[in-house]
Scaffold this motif. Structure first.
Motif, PDB file in Angstrom:
ATOM      1  N   ARG A  39       0.840  -1.205   0.000  1.00  0.00           N
ATOM      2  CA  ARG A  39       0.000   0.000   0.000  1.00  0.00           C
ATOM      3  C   ARG A  39       0.860   1.234   0.000  1.00  0.00           C
ATOM      4  NH1 ARG A  39      -5.627   0.570   1.354  1.00  0.00           N
ATOM      5  NH2 ARG A  39      -4.889   2.305   2.582  1.00  0.00           N
ATOM      6  N   THR A  62      -8.542   8.226   2.569  1.00  0.00           N
ATOM      7  CA  THR A  62      -8.064   7.961   1.215  1.00  0.00           C
ATOM      8  C   THR A  62      -7.588   6.516   1.128  1.00  0.00           C
ATOM      9  OG1 THR A  62      -5.738   8.558   1.604  1.00  0.00           O
ATOM     10  CG2 THR A  62      -7.274  10.366   1.092  1.00  0.00           C
ATOM     11  N   GLU A  63      -7.079   6.138  -0.026  1.00  0.00           N
ATOM     12  CA  GLU A  63      -6.558   4.782  -0.189  1.00  0.00           C
ATOM     13  C   GLU A  63      -5.127   4.638   0.329  1.00  0.00           C
ATOM     14  OE1 GLU A  63      -4.996   4.497  -4.688  1.00  0.00           O
ATOM     15  OE2 GLU A  63      -7.139   4.953  -4.523  1.00  0.00           O
ATOM     16  N   ASP A  65      -2.097   4.478   3.220  1.00  0.00           N
ATOM     17  CA  ASP A  65      -1.767   4.243   4.619  1.00  0.00           C
ATOM     18  C   ASP A  65      -1.170   5.539   5.133  1.00  0.00           C
ATOM     19  OD1 ASP A  65      -2.590   1.605   4.670  1.00  0.00           O
ATOM     20  OD2 ASP A  65      -0.594   0.791   4.336  1.00  0.00           O
ATOM     21  N   GLU A 151      -5.324  12.715  -3.689  1.00  0.00           N
ATOM     22  CA  GLU A 151      -5.829  12.087  -4.919  1.00  0.00           C
ATOM     23  C   GLU A 151      -4.811  12.225  -6.049  1.00  0.00           C
ATOM     24  OE1 GLU A 151      -8.045  10.138  -7.744  1.00  0.00           O
ATOM     25  OE2 GLU A 151      -8.333  10.161  -5.583  1.00  0.00           O
ATOM     26  N   THR A 154      -1.972   9.762  -5.770  1.00  0.00           N
ATOM     27  CA  THR A 154      -2.256   8.371  -6.124  1.00  0.00           C
ATOM     28  C   THR A 154      -2.671   8.184  -7.576  1.00  0.00           C
ATOM     29  OG1 THR A 154      -4.541   8.586  -5.348  1.00  0.00           O
ATOM     30  CG2 THR A 154      -2.930   7.749  -3.775  1.00  0.00           C
ATOM     31  N   SER A 155      -3.148   9.242  -8.218  1.00  0.00           N
ATOM     32  CA  SER A 155      -3.660   9.073  -9.582  1.00  0.00           C
ATOM     33  C   SER A 155      -2.769   9.653 -10.666  1.00  0.00           C
ATOM     34  CB  SER A 155      -5.066   9.655  -9.704  1.00  0.00           C
ATOM     35  OG  SER A 155      -5.029  11.052  -9.494  1.00  0.00           O
TER      36      SER A 155
END
Length: 162
Positions: A39, A62-63, A65, A151, A154-155
């Motif tokens: 993660r 969020t996604e 950790d 965001e 991660t994107s």
């Protein structure tokens, strides 16, 4: 590469690069590329416990950790252990310890360029003091601004390592 960098950061650069070189040599580049992705991590670096807890709680939605630190030195320890997993470094300028958030940002920009850098402060900050890839969010920050940066971390495609 280490021009204008304090000696303790230059030594860290040399140590991290040697560790990465040793890891690749031992495992081979194919084995390193084939490792499963753990993660991704958001690293919150803030000396005020209440603000750090707020940012951690927000980023836990969020996604990512979330790991919290009160000093740049503690953050560097996390980065040395999990630097490749760190997607976001959210750091205040004023921190406990000897290093400030700007010194941390310069180290992250140099050693872990794939991590998204977000610097925050309740005081004005001249742009030349920050690495060019860093984003500045003034305090008090809005939760939506922090979530947008998470965001993006991660994107958005990570910048190439040169």
């Amino acid at each position: 590469m280490s021009e204008g960098m304090p000696e303790h950061l230059a030594a860290l650069v040399r140590r991290v690069r040697q560790t990465e070189d040793d890891r690749v040599a031992a495992a081979g580049p194919v084995a390193v590329a084939a490792e499963t992705d753990p993660r991704r991590v958001a690293l919150v670096v803030e000396d005020d416990p209440a603000i750090r807890a707020l940012a951690e709680t927000l980023l836990e939605e969020t996604e990512l950790d979330v790991v919290g630190c009160d000093s740049a030195e503690a953050a560097l320890s996390v980065l040395q252990a999990r630097g490749g997993d760190v997607a976001l470094v959210f750091a205040d300028v004023r921190l406990a310890g000897h290093m400030d958030g700007l010194q941390l940002a310069r180290a992250v920009a140099t050693l872990w360029p794939r991590a998204r850098l977000v610097i925050t402060s309740g005081h004005g900050l001249p742009r030349p003091e920050m690495p060019p890839e860093a984003v500045f969010i003034a305090k008090p920050w809005r939760p939506l601004d922090v979530l947008v940066e998470a965001e993006r971390a991660t994107s958005d495609p990570a910048p190439p390592v040169v």
